[in-house]
Design an enzyme around this catalytic site. Structure first.
Site, PDB file in Angstrom:
ATOM      1  N   GLU A 103      40.057  72.191 -51.063  1.00 41.57           N
ATOM      2  CA  GLU A 103      39.794  73.608 -51.317  1.00 41.57           C
ATOM      3  C   GLU A 103      39.684  74.394 -50.019  1.00 41.57           C
ATOM      4  OE1 GLU A 103      35.589  71.884 -51.061  1.00 41.57           O
ATOM      5  OE2 GLU A 103      37.568  71.249 -51.754  1.00 41.57           O
ATOM      6  N   GLU A 130      28.369  64.846 -61.026  1.00 41.66           N
ATOM      7  CA  GLU A 130      28.768  63.831 -60.044  1.00 41.66           C
ATOM      8  C   GLU A 130      27.568  62.998 -59.609  1.00 41.66           C
ATOM      9  OE1 GLU A 130      31.070  63.433 -55.740  1.00 41.66           O
ATOM     10  OE2 GLU A 130      31.389  65.191 -57.010  1.00 41.66           O
TER      11      GLU A 130
END
Length: 262
Positions: free
Chosen positions: A132, A253
């Site tokens: 990103e 996560e």
């Protein structure tokens, strides 16, 4: 905020700016390709925040050094930057993840998107993690040997891809292609990135930074208000998705890692 206030503050980032307000953000580790880790993670958050506050910045170029844009792959020696240990309490686990910079992930992404002027990425080679950083840029110039991959999650590390991958992948690749990418660990080549619209141009490696500067000089000819308002409307969809989904992804996560080692 003035450039002199933060220019020499960073170990992994070298900052230079020309008279037209083009700021070059050069990523490196000891003058070579950036090696990812908690310290670099924190520096990214800090430098993006300072860049956003400095009205002297009119265009930003984020560039890599050496062979890679950002590495190493998560399965390479020293590639894993966080670990989950059996027998830790949740509080101990959280403290370790926070120390490693993982809990700061939403802040890093938000800081990058809060930069108020156009951002150009000069991708000089493989971006092996945190794609990103270049792909959230408004214009991406890639070398012929550049590639984009998520080496730190599902495919190689048995980890939920929740620290932003699930956002930029689905927004930039499309939902089906993104899901296949996250599960398979495929590497996106420069030619694929060009055909899929992830990058603007693919040029020889020695021309990447030069070409980024050419584009930046053209953009810098516009007025400050045009630059800032154009950036604002272009990144707004990314910011909305990041604000809505990133913290949830980070939590999943973390929970996935805890469950794996329960």
């Amino acid at each position: 905020m003035q450039l002199a206030d933060y220019q020499d503050r960073y170990e992994f980032i070298r900052l230079t700016r020309d008279e037209s307000g083009i700021l070059e953000v050069l990523l490196h580790t000891d003058g070579d390709s950036l090696r990812w880790g908690a310290s670099a993670h924190r520096e990214f958050t800090s430098v993006f925040r300072n860049i956003a506050l400095d009205r002297g910045n009119r265009v930003v170029i984020i560039a890599g050094t050496g062979h890679e844009f950002l590495g190493p792959r998560a399965d390479a020696p020293g590639g894993r930057t966080t670990s989950v240990s059996v027998g830790m309490s949740f509080a101990e686990e959280y403290e370790m993840w926070e120390k490693d910079g993982f809990i700061d992930q939403p802040e890093m992404n938000n800081a990058l998107l809060d930069i108020q002027v156009p951002v150009i990425a000069a991708v000089n080679g493989p971006a092996r993690r945190h794609c990103e950083v270049p792909l959230y840029s408004d214009i991406v110039i890639a070398s012929e040997d550049a590639s984009f991959e998520d080496s730190a999650h599902f495919h190689l590390q048995d980890t939920v891809p929740g620290d932003g991958c699930h956002i930029w992948m689905t927004m930039l690749l499309g939902i089906n292609r993104a899901r296949a990418y996250m599960l398979s660990g495929d590497v996106i080549t420069a030619d694929q990135a060009l055909s899929w619209g992830l990058v603007k141009e693919v040029v020889p490696k020695e021309r990447v930074l030069e070409r980024a500067w050419e584009v930046a000089r053209e953009i810098a000819e516009k007025s400050d208000s045009t630059l800032r308002f154009t950036r604002a409307i272009m990144v707004h969809p990314l910011k909305k998705q990041t604000l809505e989904l990133l913290r949830m992804g980070v939590v999943f996560e973390a929970l996935g890692a805890l469950g794996r080692n329960a």
